[in-house]
Scaffold this motif. Structure first.
Motif, short mmCIF file in Angstrom:
data_model
loop_
_atom_site.label_atom_id
_atom_site.label_comp_id
_atom_site.label_asym_id
_atom_site.label_seq_id
_atom_site.Cartn_x
_atom_site.Cartn_y
_atom_site.Cartn_z
N ASN A 326 0.82 -1.20 0.00
CA ASN A 326 0.00 0.00 0.00
C ASN A 326 0.86 1.26 0.00
O ASN A 326 0.64 2.20 -0.77
N SER A 327 1.86 1.28 0.88
CA SER A 327 2.71 2.46 1.01
C SER A 327 3.48 2.73 -0.27
O SER A 327 3.55 3.87 -0.75
N LEU A 328 4.07 1.68 -0.86
CA LEU A 328 4.86 1.88 -2.06
C LEU A 328 3.99 2.15 -3.28
O LEU A 328 4.46 2.76 -4.26
N SER A 329 2.73 1.75 -3.24
CA SER A 329 1.80 2.12 -4.32
C SER A 329 1.57 3.63 -4.32
O SER A 329 1.55 4.27 -5.38
N ARG A 369 7.42 -4.77 13.02
CA ARG A 369 8.50 -5.22 12.14
C ARG A 369 8.33 -4.64 10.73
O ARG A 369 9.31 -4.24 10.09
N GLU A 370 7.10 -4.58 10.25
CA GLU A 370 6.87 -4.03 8.91
C GLU A 370 7.07 -2.52 8.90
O GLU A 370 7.58 -1.96 7.91
N VAL A 371 6.69 -1.86 9.97
CA VAL A 371 6.89 -0.40 10.07
C VAL A 371 8.38 -0.05 10.04
O VAL A 371 8.80 0.87 9.32
N THR A 372 9.19 -0.76 10.81
CA THR A 372 10.63 -0.45 10.84
C THR A 372 11.30 -0.82 9.51
O THR A 372 12.18 -0.11 9.04
N ALA A 373 10.86 -1.93 8.91
CA ALA A 373 11.43 -2.31 7.61
C ALA A 373 11.08 -1.29 6.54
O ALA A 373 11.92 -0.94 5.69
N LEU A 374 9.85 -0.77 6.57
CA LEU A 374 9.45 0.24 5.59
C LEU A 374 10.24 1.52 5.78
O LEU A 374 10.66 2.16 4.80
N GLY A 375 10.47 1.91 7.03
CA GLY A 375 11.26 3.11 7.28
C GLY A 375 12.65 3.02 6.68
O GLY A 375 13.15 3.97 6.05
N ALA A 376 13.28 1.86 6.83
CA ALA A 376 14.62 1.67 6.26
C ALA A 376 14.56 1.67 4.73
O ALA A 376 15.43 2.24 4.06
N GLU A 377 13.53 1.06 4.16
CA GLU A 377 13.42 1.01 2.70
C GLU A 377 13.19 2.40 2.11
O GLU A 377 13.77 2.75 1.09
N LEU A 378 12.33 3.18 2.75
CA LEU A 378 12.07 4.53 2.25
C LEU A 378 13.32 5.40 2.31
O LEU A 378 13.55 6.23 1.42
#
Length: 642
Positions: A326-329, A369-378
């Motif tokens: 959703n976020s990356l969309s 875990r998904e929130v922290t992974a998304l932060g690093a990816e962004l």
């Protein structure tokens, strides 16, 4: 917006003991949060008693953020007046169409036309701005919150007086108003401005012109509130940009085009509707709308959810990986900020079951875990910030048309203009074609194809704008029941679709709503709607068994205009859209199998990024425009140069 992807969410420290604040900020840093929205619902904490302000606690909040390198979308807390407001000023509370006054106990408990509310809102906004005008934490003003979400229209006497003043500024005389509204019908002719009331509950259908203008007035009343706060903030803090979070694509009570013209950067909220069969496509519609409202420039996703919300009949949790997709969309479709409601899940209150970045269960959770992974990816995708999305297709939408068609006295209640616009957009999504949304009177330069799925109402200027687009060489496709009435909801006489009868080379003499499917000569199926039409210069590309045209094409200047007289089933619509896309020379962003979303963002210097988002349960091969094949795993997102 800065060349970094903003990441974070709404933080409400007033809901928690102060000893949790440092823990919150430490966890924000762990998650890669660089932006939070603060103060949105803190009016009662900042002004617990009328005229008595308490900023000491909020000073410590902003100081803590600044010390940790986290910027703030600093809110004016005007969306939720405190209990003292309704208690002291009951006349400023909203009233519904049935005459019921709505009391304090939730949020947005005010009449948008109330001068009392406006005065109190400007006062608290001024106090916040004066206090923090030189503070290092604020990066942006978050004015109010979701204007009109619960009080889009008020029917009280104050609103009635304001409505009459609005009408007098839009009509030169009562005679002009009577003509626009067609008040000769049902003995409704006004002889004094004082006789005009909002469309309160009546024995039968209210006047369509009255209803339409009241919707326009109500949207303008909310916009005036925003402009009032924004102008105050600009005067006191000219270095801080201002926005308000729209609900583009989901909330149609406000004219988003009008609001977009007044914000420094468009921000919006989006929440998946669990009942929709493919909610990720609805997400794409909303994201494309937000980008279009910002003139194609990057925009800010102010709110979405990490998992379930709290306000639907069944609040579905997001499956593993869905938060990221959703976020990356949104990022793919032009967002330069990915934010959530909210940071820490509330322990009490009406939204305690709304998901958050930090859930009730803490950090040993899928969400964290998904929130922290998304932060690093962004953080690793920072180079994407500032790039834009190009679209060769524009889809016309207008709030006034939606409001006019919302009147109950229509030929069919089954032809929903918003759902039809989303359905046409979804067909493009499935074809990998990126689409902008555009106002009928907006600039269509640069597009090759313009779609008009359901534009019941169009002004003379909007009608001429589409005709000129086609004359210059563009291709247009117009859906049924479009161009029917003028800006006052008066029928364009002489045969439908009156606004574009010449452009389309078609004259419709009668509507025939359907209660079942109808087969066309091609084998396609029409549903919901049909028309008795005559080709008046247009080429017939498909027809009903009776011979009347169902799909036509008319050459106009250097371009061509197509028309559908029925609501085609999804497969047939996809076929027609493929044909007009081919004629217009519109290509997909990449070759991808069904269920794989492909979008391209690019910088002016040529750097580009292809987003491939796999919404299916199987791996998929995507062919880039350069001919390269990439494999996108089931449920995964791949971002590659190009």
């Amino acid at each position: 917006m800065p060349d970094v992807i903003s990441y974070g969410g709404d933080w409400s420290p007033e809901q928690w003991p102060e000893e949790t604040w440092k823990q919150d900020v430490a966890l924000m840093r762990e998650a890669g949060v660089n932006r939070v929205s603060v103060g949105i619902f803190s009016w009662s904490a900042l002004e617990p008693v009328e005229g008595v302000f308490d900023f000491d606690w909020f000073d410590r909040v902003l100081d803590l953020l600044a010390a940790n390198g986290i910027r703030a979308n600093l809110a004016t807390p005007t969306a939720a007046p405190p209990p003292w407001f309704g208690d002291a000023y009951p006349e400023a509370l909203p009233v519904d169409a049935d005459g019921r006054r709505l009391y304090h106990g939730s949020r947005q408990g005010f009449c948008p036309s109330s001068p009392i509310y406006r005065d109190k809102a400007l006062r608290i906004a001024e106090q916040v701005a004066l206090r923090y005008r030189d503070h290092p934490a604020p990066a942006m003003w978050h004015v109010h919150n979701e204007y009109g979400c619960h009080n889009a229209r008020c029917y009280c006497d104050t609103s009635a007086a304001a409505f009459r003043a609005w009408l007098r500024s839009h009509y030169a005389s009562l005679d002009e108003l009577n003509d626009a509204w067609g008040t000769a019908f049902w003995s409704q002719r006004y002889t004094d401005w004082a006789q005009i009331l909002p469309p309160r509950a009546t024995p039968s259908f209210t006047n369509p012109g009255l209803q339409l203008d009241f919707r326009r007035f109500s949207s303008d009343a909310l916009l005036e509130l925003y402009i009032g706060e924004r102008d105050l903030l600009r005067k006191l803090t000219p270095h801080v940009p201002a926005t308000t979070n729209l609900m583009a694509g989901a909330h149609w009570d406000m004219d988003c085009w009008a609001f977009a013209a007044e914000v420094d950067v468009v921000s919006t909220d989006h929440y998946l509707i669990g009942a929709r069969p493919e909610p990720h496509i609805d997400l794409a519609f909303a994201a494309d709308y937000a980008r279009s409202l910002n003139g194609g420039r990057p925009w800010l996703l102010m709110e979405h959810s990490t998992s379930a919300v709290n306000w639907q009949p069944r609040n579905l949790a997001k499956a593993p990986g869905e938060l990221r997709r959703n976020s990356l969309s949104h990022l793919a479709r032009g967002a330069d900020g990915i934010m959530f409601f909210q940071w820490r899940a509330s322990r009490a209150g009406a939204e305690k079951w709304h998901s958050a970045m930090l859930p009730h269960a803490g950090t040993d959770t899928k969400i964290w875990r998904e929130v922290t992974a998304l932060g690093a990816e962004l953080a690793g995708l920072a180079d994407v910030a500032g790039s834009t999305v190009e679209a060769g297709v524009a889809l016309l939408v207008d709030h006034s048309s939606v409001w006019a068609q919302d009147h109950p006295a229509q030929p069919s209640s089954d032809l929903d203009p918003v759902e039809e616009a989303k359905r046409w957009h979804a067909a493009l999504w499935r074809a990998g074609v990126t689409c902008d949304l555009a106002h009928p009177e907006g600039d269509l330069t640069g597009y090759r194809l313009v779609l008009v799925p359901a534009l019941y109402l169009v002004s003379d200027a909007g009608a001429a704008n589409l005709a000129e687009f086609v004359r210059r060489g563009g291709v247009a496709l117009v859906g049924p029941y479009s161009g029917i009435v003028d800006e006052h909801d008066r029928v364009r006489l002489g045969g439908y679709p009156g606004a574009w009868r010449d452009l389309l080379g078609v004259r419709v003499e009668e509507f025939f709503p359907l209660d079942g499917p109808i087969r066309l000569v091609s084998g396609a199926t029409g549903t919901v709607w049909s028309e008795v039409a005559h080709a008046d210069g247009a080429e017939v590309l498909d027809a009903y068994a009776t011979g009347e045209p169902a799909w036509t094409r008319n050459a106009w200047g250097a371009g061509a205009a197509h028309y559908l007289t029925t609501r085609l089933d999804d497969d047939a619509l996809a076929g027609v859209l493929a044909a007009v896309r081919a004629e217009a020379g519109v290509e997909p962003a990449a070759e991808a199998p069904p269920g794989v979303e492909v979008v391209r963002r690019s910088h002016a210097d040529g750097r580009a990024y292809l987003f491939a988002i796999n919404h299916t349960a199987g791996d998929a091969a995507v062919t880039t425009p350069a001919g390269e094949t990439i494999i996108v795993r089931a449920g995964d997102v791949v971002v590659v140069p190009g």
